[in-house]
Motif scaffolding. Structure first.
Motif, PDB file in Angstrom:
ATOM      1  N   VAL A 164     -48.608   4.649 -38.153  1.00 52.48           N
ATOM      2  CA  VAL A 164     -48.960   4.960 -37.676  1.00 52.48           C
ATOM      3  C   VAL A 164     -47.293   5.391 -35.442  1.00 52.48           C
ATOM      4  CG1 VAL A 164     -50.890   5.580 -38.050  1.00 52.48           C
ATOM      5  CG2 VAL A 164     -50.306   3.145 -36.584  1.00 52.48           C
ATOM      6  N   ALA A 173     -54.884   6.455 -40.791  1.00 55.97           N
ATOM      7  CA  ALA A 173     -53.562   7.986 -42.017  1.00 55.97           C
ATOM      8  C   ALA A 173     -54.078   8.004 -42.811  1.00 55.97           C
ATOM      9  CB  ALA A 173     -52.348   7.248 -41.196  1.00 55.97           C
ATOM     10  N   GLU A 229     -54.313  12.081 -40.270  1.00 56.24           N
ATOM     11  CA  GLU A 229     -54.771  11.196 -39.033  1.00 56.24           C
ATOM     12  C   GLU A 229     -56.455  11.342 -39.286  1.00 56.24           C
ATOM     13  OE1 GLU A 229     -52.374  11.445 -36.269  1.00 56.24           O
ATOM     14  OE2 GLU A 229     -51.330   9.565 -36.536  1.00 56.24           O
TER      15      GLU A 229
END
Length: 257
Positions: A164, A173, A229
């Motif tokens: 991320v 995620a 996400e």
């Protein structure tokens, strides 16, 4: 009168021919067999949203015929029968810059049409959210396989790396996978695989074992992935990631017969 030229040729060869051209030296393509289909895994990104490959990419080339010899280049030049080659699957083709991979397959049915895939390999992706899926084996051997309609592949594997953005190291995620535009699961889900979060680059890496169900429609179908996400894998799949997410790529191919 026609026997004289033949006799002369026989006599000439008896005296010393280094090369004799005849039907045994000609290997024409079998018109009853189609040329092979060849694909890259991972394939180049279909779209882009700030996600791209990290500093290096390792690509596998694979065909739907296990006897196919694949010829390829990584410098943008057209491949030929004198190029680097190997029998499908050809693994470990490494690239570390913006590179065009060109390739074709040669089999009993002749040569396939050449394919050109461009990969943008950059360290810029390390500062934003991203993912990298490689070493995909749908049947334990190859990322490109021939299957029956509706066949379930329960032991598919892939190496998955996900991270991320540095500004949100605790963000969740997912890497959603499926066939064509139908989600079938997550290769990576931070809630399941990395409860404390994948973190910034290089993030979290693991080998995923997953199940793929082949479509009922005969033809060529792509196994695709998309980055999301969301809070969970279920939430990522609920938004139909392989349709709505702008960043997708191919990791395998099912040839349904």
């Amino acid at each position: 009168m026609r026997a004289a030229p033949i006799a002369a040729l026989v006599a000439l060869c008896a005296a010393g021919c280094n090369v004799v051209f005849g039907f045994d030296d000609i290997h024409p393509a079998d018109a009853s067999v189609p040329p092979p289909n060849v694909f890259s895994s991972p394939g180049p990104r279909l779209h882009a949203m700030g996600y791209d490959f990290p500093a290096a990419v390792t690509v596998t080339l694979a065909a739907d015929d296990p006897t196919t010899v694949i010829y390829y280049t990584t410098d943008g030049t057209a491949p030929s029968h004198g190029s680097q080659h190997g029998t499908t699957p050809v693994k470990g083709i490494a690239m570390s810059s913006t590179t065009t991979l060109k390739y074709f397959g040669s089999g009993a049915g002749g040569d396939s049409d050449p394919v050109s895939d461009t990969y943008d390999v950059t360290t810029a992706a390390q500062s934003v959210a991203g993912y990298y899926v490689t070493n995909v084996l749908l049947d334990g051997t190859s990322p490109v396989i021939v299957v029956k309609a509706g066949q379930v592949l329960s032991g598919a594997t892939a190496k998955v790396q996900a991270w991320v953005q540095g500004s949100c190291p605790d963000c969740a995620a997912q890497v959603v996978y499926g066939v064509d535009t139908t989600d079938q699961g997550c290769l990576f889900d931070s809630v399941r695989d990395a409860p404390s979060g994948p973190g910034a680059y290089p993030g979290f890496t693991h080998t995923a074992t997953f199940k793929v169900t082949a479509p009922m429609t005969p033809g060529v179908h792509q196994v695709r992935i998309a980055h999301s996400e969301q809070t969970t894998c279920a939430a990522a799949m609920a938004m139909n990631a392989l349709v709505t997410r702008p960043d997708q790529s191919r990791i395998g191919v099912l040839i349904v017969q």
